[in-house]
Scaffold this active site. Structure first.
Site, short mmCIF file in Angstrom:
data_model
loop_
_atom_site.label_atom_id
_atom_site.label_comp_id
_atom_site.label_asym_id
_atom_site.label_seq_id
_atom_site.Cartn_x
_atom_site.Cartn_y
_atom_site.Cartn_z
CE1 TYR A 56 -3.39 -2.71 0.31
CE2 TYR A 56 -3.60 -2.25 2.65
CZ TYR A 56 -3.99 -2.95 1.53
OH TYR A 56 -4.98 -3.90 1.64
NE ARG A 210 -12.76 -2.58 -3.31
CZ ARG A 210 -11.50 -2.86 -3.06
NH1 ARG A 210 -10.64 -1.90 -2.82
NH2 ARG A 210 -11.07 -4.10 -3.04
N1 LIG Z 1 -7.34 -8.47 1.53
C1 LIG Z 1 -7.69 -7.69 0.51
O1 LIG Z 1 -7.65 -8.12 -0.65
C2 LIG Z 1 -8.15 -6.30 0.78
C3 LIG Z 1 -8.66 -5.54 -0.28
C4 LIG Z 1 -9.11 -4.24 0.00
C5 LIG Z 1 -9.03 -3.73 1.29
N2 LIG Z 1 -8.50 -4.49 2.28
C6 LIG Z 1 -8.38 -3.97 3.67
O2 LIG Z 1 -9.65 -3.62 4.17
C7 LIG Z 1 -9.66 -2.25 4.57
C8 LIG Z 1 -11.02 -1.64 4.35
O3 LIG Z 1 -11.40 -1.87 3.00
P1 LIG Z 1 -12.09 -0.80 2.09
O4 LIG Z 1 -11.23 0.34 1.94
O5 LIG Z 1 -12.52 -1.53 0.91
O6 LIG Z 1 -13.29 -0.37 3.04
P2 LIG Z 1 -14.66 0.25 2.98
O7 LIG Z 1 -14.90 0.55 4.41
O8 LIG Z 1 -15.61 -0.60 2.21
O9 LIG Z 1 -14.53 1.60 2.13
C9 LIG Z 1 -13.79 2.67 2.62
C10 LIG Z 1 -14.13 3.95 1.88
O10 LIG Z 1 -15.52 4.23 2.02
C11 LIG Z 1 -15.73 5.64 2.14
N3 LIG Z 1 -16.57 5.91 3.32
C12 LIG Z 1 -17.71 6.63 3.33
N4 LIG Z 1 -18.24 6.67 4.54
C13 LIG Z 1 -17.45 5.98 5.35
C14 LIG Z 1 -17.48 5.70 6.73
N5 LIG Z 1 -18.44 6.14 7.53
N6 LIG Z 1 -16.49 4.97 7.25
C15 LIG Z 1 -15.51 4.50 6.46
N7 LIG Z 1 -15.42 4.74 5.12
C16 LIG Z 1 -16.39 5.49 4.57
C17 LIG Z 1 -14.37 6.27 2.29
O11 LIG Z 1 -14.06 6.90 1.07
P3 LIG Z 1 -13.66 8.45 1.04
O12 LIG Z 1 -12.59 8.60 2.07
O13 LIG Z 1 -13.20 8.67 -0.36
O14 LIG Z 1 -14.93 9.17 1.39
C18 LIG Z 1 -13.40 5.11 2.50
O15 LIG Z 1 -12.16 5.34 1.91
C19 LIG Z 1 -8.54 -1.61 3.77
O16 LIG Z 1 -8.07 -0.42 4.36
C20 LIG Z 1 -7.52 -2.71 3.74
O17 LIG Z 1 -6.80 -2.69 4.96
C21 LIG Z 1 -8.09 -5.77 2.04
#
Ligand SMILES: NC(=O)c1ccc[n+]([C@@H]2O[C@H](COP(=O)([O-])OP(=O)(O)OC[C@H]3O[C@@H](n4cnc5c(N)ncnc54)[C@H](OP(=O)(O)O)[C@@H]3O)[C@@H](O)[C@H]2O)c1
Length: 333
Positions: A56, A210
């Site tokens: 990352y 996301r």
């Molecule tokens: N193992 C894997 O293949 C894999 C893949 C992807 C992620 N991950 C891990 O999982 C974690 C979370 O995944 P994700 O980023 O896909 O998560 P997510 O929680 O589905 O999406 C996060 C995005 O949603 C938006 N958002 C809007 N309201 C929110 C709120 N109240 N709280 C949090 N986010 C909000 C934000 O975008 P804005 O900031 O643009 O508003 C944020 O960047 C990652 O950080 C990573 O550590 C693992």
């Protein structure tokens, strides 16, 4: 903060974990000061699990976590750091495949420990299955690093039921990290029952898809270069409109509960079982605070039914990754 046990052999962690990926460019530029403040706020709220990947931001995310930990004044053992390794990238951010050979495990881990400024990683996992390396060899190599004191627990990411079984036969697996949300329910058929049978926890990512099902996304929102959402099929014109109609249906259920859409989506994942820990990808304190509010939202059986009626399984359109990335998912085979 409630704690949850990650599988029968894993650590007890906060019921919601913080995923730090979005703080290192995966969703476009992030503000470093706000990112560190968000990590501090998460720890203040009782979040113990922080998830990262060495790829990352090419190490940026691990350096950020090190800085956040140091400036928090907290002891290393107050948090559990989960690190993914193995993804190969080029200088332009392109994805070149995966390397989970035993010698690569040692090499990646040594660099991660250096960047994180710590002597151990709490959960260490290959980001994807390396098709050229039997999972037994990768898990065996991480188990050696447990013996050496550099790693506490082994995790996996986006693998299928058969790989879970093979890996778990070599060494207990603490958790499988995999996408799971109201609009990504593929694990329910086989992977989740297998994890439960084996006593393996789930760290669920993409619980807000996301941001798509956060209640804050708009079809006309622009994405910066490098923002995953700019190429994601689910956010593509023609698909995003359908998916956002599901979000509006969910909003009606959320509002009736006095909650936000994001809180309702996260609480739904929390309600799917005690062995499941959602990772929220908040990169600003305001979003984190909203996400953690999901812990106060108790959903009864009729609430869950209303949520699933608003967002029926399989109703979203578009794959969760582009085709080239889908091909790397053992979990989808
Ligand atoms: N193992 C894997 O293949 C894999 C893949 C992807 C992620 N991950 C891990 O999982 C974690 C979370 O995944 P994700 O980023 O896909 O998560 P997510 O929680 O589905 O999406 C996060 C995005 O949603 C938006 N958002 C809007 N309201 C929110 C709120 N109240 N709280 C949090 N986010 C909000 C934000 O975008 P804005 O900031 O643009 O508003 C944020 O960047 C990652 O950080 C990573 O550590 C693992």
């Amino acid at each position: 903060m409630d704690l949850r046990q990650l599988g029968s052999s894993g650590p007890r962690v906060s019921a919601i974990g913080l995923g730090a990926m979005g703080m290192s460019g995966m969703y476009g530029p992030a503000d470093e000061t706000e990112s560190i403040a968000t990590i501090h706020a998460a720890m203040d709220a009782g979040v113990t699990l922080i998830d990262t990947g060495d790829f990352y931001g090419m190490g940026h995310n691990e350096l950020l976590i090190r800085d956040a930990l140091r400036s928090s004044g907290r002891g290393r053992d107050e948090v559990q750091i989960s690190v993914k390794f193995g993804a190969l990238r080029d200088a332009d951010g392109g994805w070149l495949g995966n390397d989970a050979r035993p010698q690569a495990v040692k090499n990646f881990l040594a660099y991660s420990l250096g960047r994180l400024g710590t002597d151990h990683v709490d959960i260490y996992r290959p980001a994807r299955l390396d098709p050229d390396v039997p999972i037994e060899e990768t898990v065996g190599a991480i188990a050696e690093q447990i013996q050496a004191g550099h790693v506490r627990h082994i995790g996996l990411s986006e693998v299928g039921a058969e790989t879970l079984r093979r890996a778990h036969a070599v060494h207990p697996i603490a958790d499988l990290q995999i996408e799971y949300s109201l609009i990504s329910r593929g694990i329910e058929a086989e992977i989740l029952p297998t994890a439960r049978e084996l006593g393996i926890g789930i760290t669920a990512y993409g619980v807000l898809s996301r941001g798509l099902i956060s209640g804050h996304w708009r079809a006309d929102r622009a994405t910066a270069p490098g923002d995953f959402r700019g190429i994601s099929p689910r956010f593509a014109a023609g698909n995003v409109e359908t998916n956002l109609r599901l979000v509006e249906a969910l909003r009606a259920v959320a509002e009736a509960k006095g909650a936000t859409v994001a809180q309702t989506a996260i609480a739904w994942v929390l309600a799917q079982g005690e062995s499941i820990v959602p990772l929220v990808g908040a990169r600003r304190r305001e979003r984190l605070s909203e996400a953690l509010g999901a812990l106060d939202l108790k959903l009864a059986a009729d609430d869950l039914a209303a949520i699933e009626a608003a967002v029926p399984a399989g109703a979203a359109v578009g794959d969760r990754y582009i085709a080239a990335q889908m091909a790397h998912l053992d979990s989808e085979k």
